[in-house]
Design an enzyme around this catalytic site. Structure first.
Site, PDB file in Angstrom:
ATOM      1  CD  GLN A   1      -2.893   1.452   0.589  1.00 31.49           C
ATOM      2  OE1 GLN A   1      -3.907   0.817   0.772  1.00 31.49           O
ATOM      3  NE2 GLN A   1      -2.773   2.321  -0.408  1.00 31.49           N
TER       4      GLN A   1
ATOM      5  CG  HIS B   1      -4.490  -1.149  -6.160  1.00 33.34           C
ATOM      6  ND1 HIS B   1      -4.417  -2.420  -5.675  1.00 33.34           N
ATOM      7  CD2 HIS B   1      -5.549  -0.555  -5.538  1.00 33.34           C
ATOM      8  CE1 HIS B   1      -5.398  -2.604  -4.799  1.00 33.34           C
ATOM      9  NE2 HIS B   1      -6.099  -1.498  -4.691  1.00 33.34           N
TER      10      HIS B   1
ATOM     11  CD  GLU C   1      -7.576   3.680  -6.608  1.00 38.83           C
ATOM     12  OE1 GLU C   1      -6.651   2.978  -6.185  1.00 38.83           O
ATOM     13  OE2 GLU C   1      -8.655   3.837  -6.008  1.00 38.83           O
TER      14      GLU C   1
ATOM     15  CD1 TRP D   1      -9.047   5.269   0.033  1.00 38.70           C
ATOM     16  CD2 TRP D   1      -9.083   3.460   1.368  1.00 38.70           C
ATOM     17  NE1 TRP D   1      -7.764   4.990   0.431  1.00 38.70           N
ATOM     18  CE2 TRP D   1      -7.750   3.900   1.249  1.00 38.70           C
ATOM     19  CE3 TRP D   1      -9.353   2.338   2.156  1.00 38.70           C
ATOM     20  CZ2 TRP D   1      -6.685   3.261   1.885  1.00 38.70           C
ATOM     21  CZ3 TRP D   1      -8.301   1.701   2.789  1.00 38.70           C
ATOM     22  CH2 TRP D   1      -6.970   2.159   2.649  1.00 38.70           C
TER      23      TRP D   1
END
Ligand code: FE2
Length: 427
Positions: free
Chosen positions: A152, A210, A213, A315
């Site tokens: 992350q 990911h 984004e 989120w």
């Protein structure tokens, strides 16, 4: 005696009046009128029986933490990441397990029986990784949980991140993840994609990054992903999640990019509920939608799944594990209102993510796993329209959840006593 017989079902492909016989965890026969004795018989009354919903993109380590330690005031991805960073040091194994098991209960109630969850590997303690590996084993009898090692805080910008991610894979995390758009430079983002794809190739794993984004039209890491996937022979085992920058990209560039993704065998995973709320936050008006180009990807032959991404976390404050809500949002944001397009939105939360996850024996056919959902709808489009109740959820031939149909009782002289929202002329 067989375990379960479902009578008079309608299937997603339009066949109707079909019986489904299940035994020892598998579907043994699908035919118009099956003569068999079963321990349990469910009358589908011509309603839709589908294989279960599949969520290709979720974060189970952060789910149900909404408001801890505070809410996301700006509503942006970046504040969400910062907030999660505040929460992380306080997380405990038991708290993560407790919340994840609670979410899996919701998922089962909604007929969602397979989830790919990213798990944050940034914390050197790997608390979340160990907790979700524990959860994966505990839910295995009723839900398939696939885990993605997700750095992350970035792979290259965060000290120790490469080592932490490899340790997570050593512990048994299933898929290689990444977040190239969060690295400090485009070059570092591209380098992280190369490293992560090489790691997946070395270990024979799937890769799901990911990717892009952001609303930045120049964030182009999916190009690197497609290139590396082709170079390393990862075709069919790779997915780019989010891809929201594609919404803002130059059309000429996209006309090159999408065929590259198709040739590389890279799947796309959009997350409609989250993309529509997190993206476009720097815009005044008009505000961009911030979801990737779903109809164009589908038209080019790129598999597209819709994921839930978040439920009640830093989120996203809403959600309940309802993949029909996800499909409905994807349909609206992408303006996919044609009949075939609406059907594709149902596929994006069932068959397509099943393929992306590599689920074994998924479907309604002899030999498939006896995992099924009876929906209070007559076809997939009606299921999306009504967010249809899951009348029965079947795992390995056993009914593990039921819900009542959605109805309203009316008390209006001269009008019907009930409505079920499926059509006119009902008693
Ligand atoms: Fe995500």
């Amino acid at each position: 005696m067989r375990d379960l017989l479902i009578r008079d079902a309608t299937l997603a492909d339009g066949r109707t009046g079909v019986d489904i016989l299940c035994d020892r965890g598998r579907i043994v026969e699908v035919a118009p009128r099956i003569e068999a004795v079963a321990g349990r018989v469910v009358d589908a009354q011509r309603l839709l029986v589908s294989p279960p919903f599949v969520d290709a993109h979720f974060h189970m380590d952060s789910t149900l933490t909404f408001g801890m330690p505070r809410v996301n005031a700006s509503g942006t991805l970046l504040e969400g990441i910062a907030l999660w960073g505040e929460l992380k040091p306080t997380l405990t194994h038991d708290a993560i397990v407790g919340r994840a098991l609670a979410y899996c209960d919701w998922a089962v109630g909604k007929g969602l029986l397979a989830i790919r969850s990213h798990v944050d590997t940034s914390d050197p303690r790997l608390t979340a990784v160990e907790a979700l590996i524990d959860v994966r084993a505990r839910v295995a009898p009723y839900l398939d949980l696939q885990l993605v090692a997700f750095p992350q805080d970035g792979l290259l910008r965060s000290p120790g991140a490469v080592d932490n991610l490899k340790r997570a894979l050593d512990l048994g995390v299933d898929v290689v993840g990444g977040i190239p758009h969060f690295e400090r430079t485009m070059a570092d983002g591209a380098a992280s994609v190369r490293m992560l794809c090489e790691l997946a190739a070395e270990r024979g794993l799937r890769v799901d990054l990911h990717c892009d984004e952001t609303d930045d039209p120049l964030s182009r890491h999916v190009e690197s992903l497609a290139f590396e996937v082709r170079r390393l022979g990862l075709q069919g085992r790779a997915a780019g999640s989010h891809l929201t920058s594609m919404h803002s990209m130059d059309n000429y560039y996209v006309s090159k990019l999408i065929p590259l993704m198709r040739e590389a065998g890279v799947a796309a995973i959009a997350n409609p509920l989250i993309n529509i709320t997190l993206q476009g936050r720097h815009d005044t008006y008009p505000k961009r939608r911030g979801m990737t180009r779903v109809p164009e990807l589908l038209a080019a032959g790129v598999p597209v799944a819709f994921g839930h991404d978040c439920v009640m976390d830093p989120w996203y404050p809403l959600g309940s594990g309802d993949m029909l809500e996800v499909a409905a949002m994807g349909l609206h944001v992408a303006q996919m209102t044609g009949t075939e397009a609406m059907r594709a939105c149902f596929d994006a939360v069932t068959t397509i993510p099943a393929r992306i996850l590599g689920l074994d024996g998924y479907g309604v056919a002899p030999g498939c796993r006896a995992d099924l959902v009876l929906l209070d709808a007559r076809d997939p489009v009606e299921a999306i329209r009504l967010r249809a109740a899951r009348l029965a959820v079947v795992r390995a031939g056993r009914v593990i959840a039921t819900s009542p149909p959605s109805r309203a009782a009316l008390d209006i002289p001269g009008r019907p006593a009930f409505v079920d929202f499926k059509g006119v002329g009902l008693e």
